[in-house]
Design a protein around this motif. Structure first.
Motif, PDB file in Angstrom:
ATOM      1  N   SER A 152       0.843  -1.192   0.000  1.00  0.00           N
ATOM      2  CA  SER A 152       0.000   0.000   0.000  1.00  0.00           C
ATOM      3  C   SER A 152       0.878   1.242   0.000  1.00  0.00           C
ATOM      4  O   SER A 152       1.577   1.520   0.981  1.00  0.00           O
ATOM      5  CB  SER A 152      -0.923   0.013   1.221  1.00  0.00           C
ATOM      6  N   GLY A 153       0.885   1.964  -1.126  1.00  0.00           N
ATOM      7  CA  GLY A 153       1.642   3.204  -1.200  1.00  0.00           C
ATOM      8  C   GLY A 153       3.119   3.054  -0.943  1.00  0.00           C
ATOM      9  O   GLY A 153       3.722   3.901  -0.280  1.00  0.00           O
ATOM     10  N   GLY A 154       3.720   1.983  -1.395  1.00  0.00           N
ATOM     11  CA  GLY A 154       5.152   1.773  -1.195  1.00  0.00           C
ATOM     12  C   GLY A 154       5.504   1.126   0.125  1.00  0.00           C
ATOM     13  O   GLY A 154       6.682   0.875   0.403  1.00  0.00           O
ATOM     14  N   THR A 155       4.530   0.834   0.959  1.00  0.00           N
ATOM     15  CA  THR A 155       4.742   0.172   2.241  1.00  0.00           C
ATOM     16  C   THR A 155       4.179  -1.239   2.185  1.00  0.00           C
ATOM     17  O   THR A 155       3.068  -1.453   1.703  1.00  0.00           O
ATOM     18  CB  THR A 155       4.043   0.936   3.378  1.00  0.00           C
ATOM     19  N   ARG A 156       4.946  -2.198   2.649  1.00  0.00           N
ATOM     20  CA  ARG A 156       4.433  -3.554   2.732  1.00  0.00           C
ATOM     21  C   ARG A 156       3.417  -3.629   3.865  1.00  0.00           C
ATOM     22  O   ARG A 156       3.562  -2.962   4.902  1.00  0.00           O
ATOM     23  CB  ARG A 156       5.553  -4.563   2.959  1.00  0.00           C
ATOM     24  N   THR A 157       2.395  -4.437   3.694  1.00  0.00           N
ATOM     25  CA  THR A 157       1.371  -4.585   4.715  1.00  0.00           C
ATOM     26  C   THR A 157       1.242  -6.050   5.081  1.00  0.00           C
ATOM     27  O   THR A 157       1.316  -6.935   4.221  1.00  0.00           O
ATOM     28  CB  THR A 157       0.005  -4.061   4.231  1.00  0.00           C
ATOM     29  N   GLY A 158       1.078  -6.289   6.350  1.00  0.00           N
ATOM     30  CA  GLY A 158       0.845  -7.637   6.843  1.00  0.00           C
ATOM     31  C   GLY A 158      -0.396  -7.643   7.720  1.00  0.00           C
ATOM     32  O   GLY A 158      -0.610  -6.705   8.496  1.00  0.00           O
ATOM     33  N   ALA A 159      -1.215  -8.652   7.595  1.00  0.00           N
ATOM     34  CA  ALA A 159      -2.427  -8.756   8.400  1.00  0.00           C
ATOM     35  C   ALA A 159      -2.439 -10.106   9.104  1.00  0.00           C
ATOM     36  O   ALA A 159      -2.098 -11.133   8.510  1.00  0.00           O
ATOM     37  CB  ALA A 159      -3.674  -8.593   7.543  1.00  0.00           C
ATOM     38  N   TYR A 160      -2.820 -10.074  10.372  1.00  0.00           N
ATOM     39  CA  TYR A 160      -2.929 -11.319  11.130  1.00  0.00           C
ATOM     40  C   TYR A 160      -3.930 -11.111  12.258  1.00  0.00           C
ATOM     41  O   TYR A 160      -3.905 -10.082  12.940  1.00  0.00           O
ATOM     42  CB  TYR A 160      -1.593 -11.760  11.719  1.00  0.00           C
ATOM     43  N   ASP A 161      -4.813 -12.083  12.464  1.00  0.00           N
ATOM     44  CA  ASP A 161      -5.783 -12.051  13.551  1.00  0.00           C
ATOM     45  C   ASP A 161      -5.401 -13.104  14.581  1.00  0.00           C
ATOM     46  O   ASP A 161      -5.275 -14.280  14.245  1.00  0.00           O
ATOM     47  CB  ASP A 161      -7.191 -12.345  13.038  1.00  0.00           C
ATOM     48  N   PHE A 162      -5.214 -12.672  15.820  1.00  0.00           N
ATOM     49  CA  PHE A 162      -4.916 -13.598  16.903  1.00  0.00           C
ATOM     50  C   PHE A 162      -6.219 -14.127  17.498  1.00  0.00           C
ATOM     51  O   PHE A 162      -7.155 -13.367  17.736  1.00  0.00           O
ATOM     52  CB  PHE A 162      -4.105 -12.900  17.999  1.00  0.00           C
ATOM     53  N   VAL A 163      -6.279 -15.424  17.724  1.00  0.00           N
ATOM     54  CA  VAL A 163      -7.417 -16.045  18.409  1.00  0.00           C
ATOM     55  C   VAL A 163      -6.888 -16.607  19.720  1.00  0.00           C
ATOM     56  O   VAL A 163      -6.100 -17.554  19.737  1.00  0.00           O
ATOM     57  CB  VAL A 163      -8.053 -17.158  17.554  1.00  0.00           C
ATOM     58  N   LEU A 164      -7.300 -15.990  20.824  1.00  0.00           N
ATOM     59  CA  LEU A 164      -6.819 -16.399  22.139  1.00  0.00           C
ATOM     60  C   LEU A 164      -7.719 -17.467  22.738  1.00  0.00           C
ATOM     61  O   LEU A 164      -8.922 -17.540  22.451  1.00  0.00           O
ATOM     62  CB  LEU A 164      -6.760 -15.192  23.073  1.00  0.00           C
ATOM     63  N   ASN A 165      -7.138 -18.284  23.583  1.00  0.00           N
ATOM     64  CA  ASN A 165      -7.884 -19.351  24.247  1.00  0.00           C
ATOM     65  C   ASN A 165      -8.671 -18.760  25.415  1.00  0.00           C
ATOM     66  O   ASN A 165      -8.418 -19.041  26.586  1.00  0.00           O
ATOM     67  CB  ASN A 165      -6.914 -20.432  24.719  1.00  0.00           C
ATOM     68  N   VAL A 166      -9.627 -17.907  25.068  1.00  0.00           N
ATOM     69  CA  VAL A 166     -10.455 -17.199  26.048  1.00  0.00           C
ATOM     70  C   VAL A 166     -11.917 -17.541  25.784  1.00  0.00           C
ATOM     71  O   VAL A 166     -12.425 -17.285  24.686  1.00  0.00           O
ATOM     72  CB  VAL A 166     -10.242 -15.677  25.944  1.00  0.00           C
ATOM     73  N   GLN A 167     -12.569 -18.127  26.761  1.00  0.00           N
ATOM     74  CA  GLN A 167     -13.983 -18.446  26.619  1.00  0.00           C
ATOM     75  C   GLN A 167     -14.807 -17.158  26.590  1.00  0.00           C
ATOM     76  O   GLN A 167     -14.531 -16.220  27.338  1.00  0.00           O
ATOM     77  CB  GLN A 167     -14.452 -19.332  27.785  1.00  0.00           C
ATOM     78  N   GLN A 168     -15.796 -17.105  25.725  1.00  0.00           N
ATOM     79  CA  GLN A 168     -16.651 -15.926  25.609  1.00  0.00           C
ATOM     80  C   GLN A 168     -18.123 -16.324  25.603  1.00  0.00           C
ATOM     81  O   GLN A 168     -18.942 -15.700  24.947  1.00  0.00           O
ATOM     82  CB  GLN A 168     -16.302 -15.144  24.340  1.00  0.00           C
TER      83      GLN A 168
END
Length: 243
Positions: free
Chosen positions: A170-186
């Motif tokens: 994006s606009g000369g910048t590398r982008t990284g995406a990651y979603d953390f899933v924690l072992n937390v009951q909801q």
């Protein structure tokens, strides 16, 4: 989670991925918790709170890492702590100061964003970024993020494809995406956590050396700050040390 051999985010993206992240992203109920990995020899506590690790004179390819922190019911977790550390452009870690080290908290939608550079390589490892993630009053997840297409991925003995970021530009910048899933009951039927009690209070200005009690334990302040909900001593090891 992998789909067709490529990394996949916990949330489902719409076909127009250039649109901003939705405030309440949809998460796949089938996601397993993010796998843990070794801390390694270069972690340092008490990193500064900041969302950008880029300083004046920083050399390297700019990188923005963003995503969400979810629990097991795919609900975003607000106020989750993320503590990042990585090598510089030459593959060296700063073990004296805090270059390329910093912590932050997810916002009310569970989102985070980190501005940094693509880390350099050092012998025996593929390219990676270290991170500790902790939901308020929950155990710490220590893990690492990886880059797809790296030659060293196949020879790194601890590399895990489940920890691949989704990469772009994006606009000369590398982008990284990651979603953390924690072992937390909801589960909404779970009873609420008991009030821990103690002298710690949100809205109080704490200075280094101040001591408080929380949940039956005593903590010492490491960095001056104004306390807010989500930064309770057990949830913020960068701010409080148990004594």
């Amino acid at each position: 989670m992998l789909i067709g051999g490529a990394p996949a985010l916990a949330r489902n993206l719409t076909p127009t991925e250039d649109r901003p992240l939705t405030p309440t992203p949809y998460c796949d109920d089938g996601d397993d918790p993010t796998p843990a990995q070794m801390e390694g020899p270069y972690f340092k506590p008490n990193s500064p709170r900041r969302t950008s690790l880029v300083e004046a004179g920083t050399v390297g390819t700019r990188l923005t890492v963003s995503g969400y922190v979810f629990g097991l019911a795919c609900k975003p977790i607000a106020g989750a702590l993320l503590d990042f550390w990585q090598a510089d452009n030459r593959g060296n870690y700063d073990n004296v100061g805090f270059r390329f080290r910093g912590h932050q908290f997810t916002d009310s939608t569970g989102a985070f964003r980190l501005e940094t550079i693509v880390p350099g390589l050092y012998p025996g490892r593929t390219r990676h970024i270290h991170v500790k993630v902790q939901a308020p009053n929950r155990p710490i997840l220590t893990t690492q993020l990886y880059f797809p297409g790296e030659p060293g991925n196949s020879s790194d003995t601890i590399y895990d494809p489940r920890l691949l970021m989704t990469m772009g530009n994006s606009g000369g910048t590398r982008t990284g995406a990651y979603d953390f899933v924690l072992n937390v009951q909801q589960d909404p039927t779970d009873p609420p956590d008991p009030e821990p009690g103690g002298t710690w209070k949100a809205g109080t200005v704490y200075r280094p050396g101040d001591r408080v009690t929380y949940g039956g334990a005593t903590y010492e302040c490491l960095q001056g700050h104004t306390a807010v909900a989500g930064w309770e001593p057990p949830s913020a090891p960068a701010l409080w040390r148990r004594v």
